[in-house]
Design a protein around this motif. Structure first.
Motif, PDB file in Angstrom:
ATOM      1  N   ARG A  36       6.990  -9.764 -11.104  1.00 48.14           N
ATOM      2  CA  ARG A  36       7.864  -8.585 -11.045  1.00 48.14           C
ATOM      3  C   ARG A  36       7.495  -7.688  -9.866  1.00 48.14           C
ATOM      4  NH1 ARG A  36       7.390  -8.161 -16.743  1.00 48.14           N
ATOM      5  NH2 ARG A  36       5.808  -6.567 -16.458  1.00 48.14           N
ATOM      6  N   ASN A  37       6.176  -7.481  -9.661  1.00 49.11           N
ATOM      7  CA  ASN A  37       5.729  -6.649  -8.540  1.00 49.11           C
ATOM      8  C   ASN A  37       6.160  -7.252  -7.211  1.00 49.11           C
ATOM      9  OD1 ASN A  37       4.512  -4.892 -10.212  1.00 49.11           O
ATOM     10  ND2 ASN A  37       2.435  -5.656  -9.894  1.00 49.11           N
ATOM     11  N   PHE A  38       6.042  -8.586  -7.124  1.00 49.54           N
ATOM     12  CA  PHE A  38       6.374  -9.259  -5.875  1.00 49.54           C
ATOM     13  C   PHE A  38       7.864  -9.091  -5.560  1.00 49.54           C
ATOM     14  CE2 PHE A  38       7.394 -13.351  -3.631  1.00 49.54           C
ATOM     15  CZ  PHE A  38       6.830 -12.966  -2.420  1.00 49.54           C
ATOM     16  N   VAL A  39       8.708  -9.304  -6.552  1.00 52.54           N
ATOM     17  CA  VAL A  39      10.162  -9.156  -6.340  1.00 52.54           C
ATOM     18  C   VAL A  39      10.469  -7.703  -5.927  1.00 52.54           C
ATOM     19  CG1 VAL A  39      12.420  -9.220  -7.481  1.00 52.54           C
ATOM     20  CG2 VAL A  39      10.765 -11.037  -7.895  1.00 52.54           C
ATOM     21  N   ALA A 194     -13.703   1.361   5.547  1.00 55.93           N
ATOM     22  CA  ALA A 194     -14.389   0.379   4.683  1.00 55.93           C
ATOM     23  C   ALA A 194     -13.650   0.108   3.376  1.00 55.93           C
ATOM     24  CB  ALA A 194     -15.802   0.863   4.397  1.00 55.93           C
ATOM     25  N   GLN A 195     -13.079   1.153   2.762  1.00 57.49           N
ATOM     26  CA  GLN A 195     -12.484   0.958   1.426  1.00 57.49           C
ATOM     27  C   GLN A 195     -11.234   0.065   1.453  1.00 57.49           C
ATOM     28  OE1 GLN A 195     -12.401   3.768   3.151  1.00 57.49           O
ATOM     29  NE2 GLN A 195     -10.603   5.020   2.758  1.00 57.49           N
ATOM     30  N   HIS A 196     -10.672  -0.163   2.665  1.00 57.76           N
ATOM     31  CA  HIS A 196      -9.456  -0.985   2.735  1.00 57.76           C
ATOM     32  C   HIS A 196      -9.763  -2.475   2.931  1.00 57.76           C
ATOM     33  CE1 HIS A 196      -6.524   2.235   2.792  1.00 57.76           C
ATOM     34  NE2 HIS A 196      -7.274   2.888   3.655  1.00 57.76           N
ATOM     35  N   ILE A 197     -10.961  -2.766   3.444  1.00 56.91           N
ATOM     36  CA  ILE A 197     -11.226  -4.142   3.897  1.00 56.91           C
ATOM     37  C   ILE A 197     -10.950  -5.191   2.819  1.00 56.91           C
ATOM     38  CG2 ILE A 197     -13.069  -5.719   4.671  1.00 56.91           C
ATOM     39  CD1 ILE A 197     -14.022  -3.543   6.509  1.00 56.91           C
ATOM     40  N   LYS A 198     -11.408  -4.933   1.595  1.00 58.64           N
ATOM     41  CA  LYS A 198     -11.271  -5.986   0.567  1.00 58.64           C
ATOM     42  C   LYS A 198      -9.809  -6.227   0.157  1.00 58.64           C
ATOM     43  CE  LYS A 198     -12.148  -3.133  -3.549  1.00 58.64           C
ATOM     44  NZ  LYS A 198     -11.833  -1.840  -2.906  1.00 58.64           N
ATOM     45  N   ASN A 199      -8.919  -5.276   0.476  1.00 64.60           N
ATOM     46  CA  ASN A 199      -7.515  -5.429   0.049  1.00 64.60           C
ATOM     47  C   ASN A 199      -6.597  -6.010   1.117  1.00 64.60           C
ATOM     48  OD1 ASN A 199      -8.103  -4.131  -2.399  1.00 64.60           O
ATOM     49  ND2 ASN A 199      -7.931  -2.138  -1.406  1.00 64.60           N
ATOM     50  N   LEU A 200      -7.124  -6.167   2.342  1.00 68.55           N
ATOM     51  CA  LEU A 200      -6.232  -6.474   3.468  1.00 68.55           C
ATOM     52  C   LEU A 200      -5.454  -7.781   3.342  1.00 68.55           C
ATOM     53  CD1 LEU A 200      -8.161  -5.377   6.669  1.00 68.55           C
ATOM     54  CD2 LEU A 200      -6.371  -4.187   5.426  1.00 68.55           C
ATOM     55  N   THR A 201      -5.994  -8.738   2.559  1.00 69.46           N
ATOM     56  CA  THR A 201      -5.287 -10.017   2.481  1.00 69.46           C
ATOM     57  C   THR A 201      -4.237 -10.032   1.371  1.00 69.46           C
ATOM     58  OG1 THR A 201      -7.048 -10.931   1.122  1.00 69.46           O
ATOM     59  CG2 THR A 201      -7.181 -11.385   3.481  1.00 69.46           C
ATOM     60  N   GLN A 202      -4.082  -8.898   0.669  1.00 62.54           N
ATOM     61  CA  GLN A 202      -3.005  -8.839  -0.340  1.00 62.54           C
ATOM     62  C   GLN A 202      -1.657  -8.722   0.365  1.00 62.54           C
ATOM     63  OE1 GLN A 202      -3.601  -5.511  -2.962  1.00 62.54           O
ATOM     64  NE2 GLN A 202      -5.659  -6.188  -3.482  1.00 62.54           N
ATOM     65  N   ARG A 203      -0.654  -9.340  -0.220  1.00 62.68           N
ATOM     66  CA  ARG A 203       0.695  -9.253   0.378  1.00 62.68           C
ATOM     67  C   ARG A 203       1.135  -7.804   0.526  1.00 62.68           C
ATOM     68  NH1 ARG A 203       2.290 -13.269  -3.855  1.00 62.68           N
ATOM     69  NH2 ARG A 203       2.542 -15.212  -2.716  1.00 62.68           N
ATOM     70  N   PHE A 204       1.691  -7.502   1.696  1.00 65.67           N
ATOM     71  CA  PHE A 204       2.274  -6.192   2.013  1.00 65.67           C
ATOM     72  C   PHE A 204       1.264  -5.045   2.011  1.00 65.67           C
ATOM     73  CE2 PHE A 204       5.995  -8.446   0.031  1.00 65.67           C
ATOM     74  CZ  PHE A 204       6.658  -8.671   1.230  1.00 65.67           C
ATOM     75  N   TYR A 205      -0.027  -5.374   2.007  1.00 70.44           N
ATOM     76  CA  TYR A 205      -1.015  -4.291   2.070  1.00 70.44           C
ATOM     77  C   TYR A 205      -1.173  -3.864   3.526  1.00 70.44           C
ATOM     78  CZ  TYR A 205      -5.053  -1.478   0.873  1.00 70.44           C
ATOM     79  OH  TYR A 205      -5.910  -0.413   0.666  1.00 70.44           O
ATOM     80  N   ARG A 206      -0.898  -2.629   3.817  1.00 70.20           N
ATOM     81  CA  ARG A 206      -1.090  -2.108   5.171  1.00 70.20           C
ATOM     82  C   ARG A 206      -1.776  -0.768   5.076  1.00 70.20           C
ATOM     83  NH1 ARG A 206       4.942  -3.110   4.800  1.00 70.20           N
ATOM     84  NH2 ARG A 206       5.471  -4.504   6.505  1.00 70.20           N
ATOM     85  N   ILE A 207      -2.610  -0.467   6.080  1.00 73.44           N
ATOM     86  CA  ILE A 207      -3.298   0.828   6.057  1.00 73.44           C
ATOM     87  C   ILE A 207      -2.295   1.898   6.469  1.00 73.44           C
ATOM     88  CG2 ILE A 207      -5.178   2.184   7.056  1.00 73.44           C
ATOM     89  CD1 ILE A 207      -6.543  -0.635   7.472  1.00 73.44           C
ATOM     90  N   ASP A 208      -1.504   1.580   7.481  1.00 73.85           N
ATOM     91  CA  ASP A 208      -0.538   2.554   7.969  1.00 73.85           C
ATOM     92  C   ASP A 208       0.804   1.827   8.109  1.00 73.85           C
ATOM     93  OD1 ASP A 208       1.068   4.157   9.488  1.00 73.85           O
ATOM     94  OD2 ASP A 208      -0.440   4.614  11.008  1.00 73.85           O
ATOM     95  N   LYS A 209       1.672   2.043   7.123  1.00 74.73           N
ATOM     96  CA  LYS A 209       2.932   1.274   7.074  1.00 74.73           C
ATOM     97  C   LYS A 209       3.760   1.469   8.335  1.00 74.73           C
ATOM     98  CE  LYS A 209       3.725   0.549   2.270  1.00 74.73           C
ATOM     99  NZ  LYS A 209       4.001  -0.605   1.677  1.00 74.73           N
ATOM    100  N   SER A 210       3.838   2.721   8.806  1.00 75.48           N
ATOM    101  CA  SER A 210       4.746   2.951   9.922  1.00 75.48           C
ATOM    102  C   SER A 210       4.210   2.283  11.187  1.00 75.48           C
ATOM    103  CB  SER A 210       4.990   4.441  10.137  1.00 75.48           C
ATOM    104  OG  SER A 210       3.776   5.060  10.377  1.00 75.48           O
ATOM    105  N   ARG A 211       2.864   2.303  11.360  1.00 75.18           N
ATOM    106  CA  ARG A 211       2.294   1.653  12.556  1.00 75.18           C
ATOM    107  C   ARG A 211       2.546   0.139  12.487  1.00 75.18           C
ATOM    108  NH1 ARG A 211       0.377   1.439  17.317  1.00 75.18           N
ATOM    109  NH2 ARG A 211      -1.327   0.050  17.781  1.00 75.18           N
ATOM    110  N   SER A 212       2.357  -0.428  11.298  1.00 78.75           N
ATOM    111  CA  SER A 212       2.566  -1.861  11.147  1.00 78.75           C
ATOM    112  C   SER A 212       4.020  -2.226  11.481  1.00 78.75           C
ATOM    113  CB  SER A 212       2.210  -2.284   9.718  1.00 78.75           C
ATOM    114  OG  SER A 212       2.867  -3.461   9.362  1.00 78.75           O
ATOM    115  N   ARG A 213       4.972  -1.420  10.976  1.00 85.92           N
ATOM    116  CA  ARG A 213       6.394  -1.718  11.229  1.00 85.92           C
ATOM    117  C   ARG A 213       6.736  -1.529  12.700  1.00 85.92           C
ATOM    118  NH1 ARG A 213       7.881   0.960   6.012  1.00 85.92           N
ATOM    119  NH2 ARG A 213       7.755  -0.769   4.548  1.00 85.92           N
ATOM    120  N   GLU A 214       6.191  -0.438  13.284  1.00 93.30           N
ATOM    121  CA  GLU A 214       6.451  -0.156  14.703  1.00 93.30           C
ATOM    122  C   GLU A 214       6.076  -1.348  15.573  1.00 93.30           C
ATOM    123  OE1 GLU A 214       4.137   3.068  16.520  1.00 93.30           O
ATOM    124  OE2 GLU A 214       5.075   4.305  14.966  1.00 93.30           O
TER     125      GLU A 214
END
Ligand code: ADP
Length: 261
Positions: A36-39, A194-214
């Motif tokens: 459900r989360n993925f959809v 540091a607190q983001h490193i372990k989550n980076l391989t999750q789908r759609f996980y971004r530290i800064d959404k707008s920078r990633s999209r840009e």
């Protein structure tokens, strides 16, 4: 038992007797929740560019526009279309990686060939704005799927360009450490808290959404890399200092490596 979710069902059984069925549905519920989360995530990612695209179409239909404006709007619409195309293409790649059988052990890809592909990709993306160096400290053959290996290393290197300001340095190397094959991508970019490193391989996980999209990111790159590595028995290691830069290492186990130095 406390943390488990059990489904109890009573069934008539024989004369005057009842059968109690106890089913552990913890795992089923967890998978259903992930689905459900993925959809929801995918719908959200597609909804944004689609809304922008429709907004431009309406404006073009309803307002008199100069040639210059029309051309600018068409460029922006094209960008949104490209964004959706990359998203769908990354989603298909992920689905394929999750589904298919592990890659063969009888096809050997040269580390130099992977470095060459990666170099071409990053040079094109950077367009001369970064100092890019390539080091082949070792030469080896890696057993696996050529296009998957190339795309994994290139994904990491493309991120290094995206998240490093112009004028920064990117170093891509291949080395052998205790028999393991390692592609290492080092950048002098923004780094990762540091607190983001372990989550980076999750789908759609971004530290800064707008920078990633840009920068054209879909938020699926590292997830794809993780799948490719695990299919090849390898793993990803990330070291980073916020504001200074990052080192991403893709490690392949000795069974998949043939040293040809
Ligand atoms: P994206 O398409 O957003 O780049 P990825 O899965 O490739 O998605 O990466 C996830 C996130 O990890 C990025 O949005 C970014 O915040 C962070 N990231 C990845 N590589 C780097 C890097 N070299 N430097 C800093 N941050 C990075």
């Amino acid at each position: 038992i406390d943390e488990k979710k059990l489904m109890l069902q009573l069934h008539p059984y024989d004369e005057g007797r009842l059968l109690l069925l106890v089913n552990d549905i913890t795992q089923i519920e967890r998978i259903e929740k992930m689905r459900r989360n993925f959809v929801a995530d995918v719908s959200h990612e597609i909804r944004t560019p689609l809304a922008v695209l429709n907004g431009f179409i309406e404006t073009m239909q309803n307002l008199p526009l100069s040639e210059e404006e029309r051309s600018r709007y068409l460029d922006l619409m094209y960008q949104q279309g490209r964004r959706m195309q990359s998203l769908v293409s990354d989603l298909l790649t992920l689905a394929r990686l999750e589904d298919s059988t592990p890659p063969p052990m009888d096809q050997w890809i040269a580390s130099d060939a992977i470095l060459d592909h990666t170099k071409n990709t990053v040079q094109e993306l950077s367009a001369g704005h970064h100092t890019i160096t390539i080091h082949a400290d070792a030469k080896a053959l890696i057993a696996g799927n050529e296009s998957e290996l190339i795309s994994a290393v290139a994904n990491i290197a493309v991120n290094a360009v995206r998240y490093t300001k112009e004028g920064g340095c990117i170093e891509i190397s291949f080395l052998l450490v205790d028999g393991e094959g390692v592609f290492r991508v080092k950048d002098t970019g923004q780094g990762i808290p540091a607190q983001h490193i372990k989550n980076l391989t999750q789908r759609f996980y971004r530290i800064d959404k707008s920078r990633s999209r840009e920068t054209g990111g879909t938020g699926l790159g590292l997830s794809i890399v993780k799948h490719v590595l695990s299919r090849h028995g390898g793993h990803l290691d990330i070291e980073s200092v916020e504001g200074k830069g990052s080192i991403f290492s893709l490690l392949f186990p000795s069974q998949r490596i043939k040293n040809i130095n």
